[in-house]
Design an enzyme around this catalytic site. Structure first.
Site: not given
Ligand code: ADP
Length: 161
Positions: A18, A42, A91, A129
């Protein structure tokens, strides 16, 4: 006119993937808002307040970023704040279908909003996450995958149990 973008997500917790996306996106806008969503479907590991505090601490080095909490639709936050660009991270191909669906739905609700996708550094393409939460639960050190304030919070959380 000031350019204001938003990066919505659950950030439970914020990871180095992120942060990588945020650092890239921050160069494209005058202000980038990281919008932490309250997702009723969630059951989070961290409360929104904890997620916000960890994200704020992890992003102190990016001056034009603000971290806010929002309970509602992404497009409603965007409309309220005059934002027309949503940033999401991609990703792998596996993210695409889900992201495509949300982006199209958001565009249908508010046609002036576009979604842009950024790729993180390839070091972070396997990171999410939920894997981090799972590792933490089993006592694995997660400092390689998350910013320092998150690693500390995870260690505290799982030491207590
Ligand atoms: P997650 O639970 O999948 O980590 P979030 O709901 O917090 O994700 O994700 C917010 C955004 O960040 C989404 O567009 C997700 O695809 C993206 N994201 C999550 N992890 C990564 C990563 N390691 N690299 C790039 N983008 C990411």
């Amino acid at each position: 006119m000031k350019r204001h973008g938003m990066y919505p997500g659950s950030f439970d917790p914020i990871t180095k993937g992120h942060v990588d996306v945020i650092e890239r996106a921050a160069t494209m806008f005058d202000t980038l808002s990281v919008v932490i969503g309250v997702n009723s479907k969630k059951t989070p590991l961290f409360s929104v307040e904890e997620r916000q505090a960890m994200a704020q601490e992890s992003l102190l080095h990016v001056p034009n970023v603000q971290v806010v909490v929002h309970d509602g639709l992404i497009v409603d936050w965007a409309r309220l704040h005059g934002v027309h660009v949503i940033v999401r991270g991609l990703r792998a191909v596996t993210d695409f279908e889900y992201e495509f669906q949300i982006a199209l739905m958001n565009k249908k609700i508010e046609s002036s909003i576009d979604t842009i996708f950024l790729l993180p550094d390839e070091r972070y393409t396997y990171l999410n996450s939920s894997i981090v939460r799972e590792l933490g639960r089993y006592g694995q050190d997660v400092s390689e995958f998350v910013p320092f304030p998150v690693a500390q919070a995870m260690a505290n959380r799982f030491r207590k149990k």
